[in-house]
Design an enzyme around this catalytic site. Structure first.
Site, PDB file in Angstrom:
ATOM      1  N   GLU A  85       0.795  -1.229   0.000  1.00 39.58           N
ATOM      2  CA  GLU A  85       0.000   0.000   0.000  1.00 39.58           C
ATOM      3  C   GLU A  85       0.830   1.283   0.000  1.00 39.58           C
ATOM      4  O   GLU A  85       0.776   2.071   0.965  1.00 39.58           O
ATOM      5  CB  GLU A  85      -0.948   0.011   1.203  1.00 39.58           C
ATOM      6  N   GLU A 127      -5.380  -8.590   0.645  1.00 45.12           N
ATOM      7  CA  GLU A 127      -6.032  -8.301   1.935  1.00 45.12           C
ATOM      8  C   GLU A 127      -7.503  -8.024   1.713  1.00 45.12           C
ATOM      9  O   GLU A 127      -7.877  -7.319   0.770  1.00 45.12           O
ATOM     10  CB  GLU A 127      -5.441  -7.058   2.625  1.00 45.12           C
TER      11      GLU A 127
HETATM   12  C1  FCB Z   1      -4.339  -2.201   5.546  1.00 49.51           C
HETATM   13  C2  FCB Z   1      -2.959  -2.578   6.001  1.00 49.51           C
HETATM   14  C3  FCB Z   1      -2.923  -3.694   7.009  1.00 49.51           C
HETATM   15  C4  FCB Z   1      -4.075  -3.610   7.997  1.00 49.51           C
HETATM   16  C5  FCB Z   1      -5.383  -3.395   7.298  1.00 49.51           C
HETATM   17  C6  FCB Z   1      -6.569  -3.326   8.212  1.00 49.51           C
HETATM   18  O1  FCB Z   1      -4.341  -0.880   5.102  1.00 49.51           O
HETATM   19  O2  FCB Z   1      -2.200  -2.996   4.908  1.00 49.51           O
HETATM   20  O3  FCB Z   1      -1.667  -3.677   7.632  1.00 49.51           O
HETATM   21  O4  FCB Z   1      -3.805  -2.687   8.971  1.00 49.51           O
HETATM   22  O5  FCB Z   1      -5.326  -2.231   6.531  1.00 49.51           O
END
Ligand code: FCB
Length: 448
Positions: free
Chosen positions: A166, A353
């Site tokens: 990110e 994620e």
């Molecule tokens: C993302 C991050 C991860 C976690 C999630 C909830 O932005 O990559 O580390 O904190 O959010």
């Protein structure tokens, strides 16, 4: 009866990150990271929480690998702590730090769990921040050295590599909004940081190819699809601008070899433009094997001339929310995946994620019945399935997260795990969503 069957060899995983779970912040020669420094400043993290101990994964990793085995994942995404490997950020590597990751990876491989390793999930060595951090171009060379060393030591064992996690969040929440480490508040610095992150990414990709490693390498982006608050021209343009700021600014250089021209024009008379050397974009557009996508929510955008420098604001949506206040909008994942597929040449995508924080409680039977999280995951996996049916090349899905952990500025207050962590005892309790995910993996899909 299973209705939504995923492609053969689909990757089902869970994800974590070093600073959020490892703890052992001063052990075995680990250097200080910018998140150690930041979290120790009073007022920066809810309840003054830090990652000093976190989930104590540094010591409990054998038990956590057992947990992965119990859930049945065929892949596990985690990150390497740069200051554990190079306490000074560069120079002499710390072998003990490397030993930890070697042992973890060996254990994963023995258990048929494919390691997916992120090189940079935000814990920059503090020593490098002291010389300007990612705003200093030199860091891109130090990142390449770090990457080369890690590739040399672990390259044969790891099939999936992710350079950065990110870069938008790191650049802008850390260097413009100041709510993440290193806590700076300058838009132009954030823009320069974003360029250097991309450059560092591509230097690592080039090193990886040059070293002839077998695995695949990509980058993970935080992506929210942007929807205009109305059909007014102003709002439509504002939504496109937010997309340019957050999404296209990061993927266009990689896949199209250029920064989006609308954003370059927009920034020109408002901010100090980043220094970009002539060959940078050619390097940044070095081919990668997949795009990692982190999806949590969509955004609804309205023009707002009082908001510098983007002239827009995010409007609160009416839908249900998680404990983070993030709207639950599963269709956004479908919209995002199909759009990426169409506009970026059918690139292979890993959902690196997806998940939700809720206020979990342990009930009288000692169980955590997190039906809300289960439902969130269910709905998003359905959307991933729909996207695959529409022809999008999605090859894996990782739940954020294996464990409740240190949720950055929110500390331990927000729980994202499919496993509950009792921080006093470090006991892990697999939640209902975790048992449910186990079945999803066993069936390679969902029942309708
Ligand atoms: C993302 C991050 C991860 C976690 C999630 C909830 O932005 O990559 O580390 O904190 O959010």
């Amino acid at each position: 009866m299973v209705q939504f069957t995923f492609p053969k060899n689909f990757l089902w995983g869970v994800a974590t990150a070093s600073y959020q779970i490892e703890g052992a912040y001063k052990e075995d020669g680990r250097g200080e990271s910018i998140w150690d420094r930041f979290s120790h400043i009073p007022g920066k993290v809810v309840n003054g929480d830090t990652g000093n101990v976190a989930c104590d994964h540094y010591h409990l990793y054998p038990q956590d690998v057992k947990l992965l085995k119990e859930i049945g994942v065929n892949t596990y995404r985690f990150s390497i702590s740069w200051p554990r490997i190079f306490p000074e950020g560069k120079g002499k590597p710390n072998e003990k730090g490397m030993t930890f990751y070697k042992e973890l990876i060996h254990l994963l491989v023995q258990n048929n769990i494919k390691p997916a390793v992120t090189l940079y999930h935000w814990d920059l060595p503090q020593k490098l921040q002291n010389i300007g951090g990612w705003a200093n171009r030199k860091i891109t060379a130090y990142f390449e050295q770090y990457a080369r060393y890690v590739f040399k030591e672990l390259g044969d064992l790891v099939p999936i590599w992710i350079t950065h996690n990110e870069p938008w969040v790191f650049s802008f929440l850390g260097n413009w909004k100041g709510v993440h480490a290193p806590g700076l508040t300058d838009f132009s610095t954030a823009l320069q940081v974003s360029h250097h992150l991309l450059l560092a990414h591509s230097k690592a990709v080039r090193a990886f190819r040059e070293m002839g490693l077998k695995g695949e390498i990509g980058i993970t982006m935080a992506m929210s699809p942007m929807y205009p608050a109305s059909q007014n021209k102003e709002d439509i343009e504002a939504a496109w601008r937010k997309d340019g700021f957050q999404n296209r600014w990061f993927i266009d250089p990689i896949f199209k070899g250029k920064y989006p021209s609308d954003m370059l024009d927009w920034y020109l008379d408002k901010v100090v433009m980043p220094e970009v050397k002539e060959s940078d974009l050619e390097i940044i557009s070095s081919p990668i094997d997949f795009l990692g996508v982190n999806y949590y929510f969509r955004e609804i955008i309205k023009e707002d001339k009082n908001e510098w420098p983007l002239n827009l604001k995010v409007v609160t949506a009416d839908g249900g929310k998680t404990a983070m206040g993030w709207e639950i909008y599963p269709e956004g994942l479908y919209d995002l995946l199909t759009r990426l597929h169409q506009e970026y040449n059918g690139i292979k995508i890993l959902i690196t994620e997806n998940g939700a924080a809720f206020n979990d409680i342990i009930n009288r039977e000692g169980k955590v019945e997190d039906d809300n999280r289960l439902d969130y995951l269910y709905q998003h996996i359905v959307q991933a399935y729909r996207a695959i049916q529409s022809g999008v090349n999605v090859s894996g899905y990782y739940v954020w997260s294996l464990l409740d952990n240190f949720e950055w500025a929110e500390g331990y207050n927000k729980r994202f795990g499919i496993t509950y962590v009792d921080y006093k005892t470090q006991r892990r309790i697999l939640k209902k969503s975790g048992y449910w995910y186990k079945k999803v993996i066993q069936n390679n899909g969902l029942e309708a």
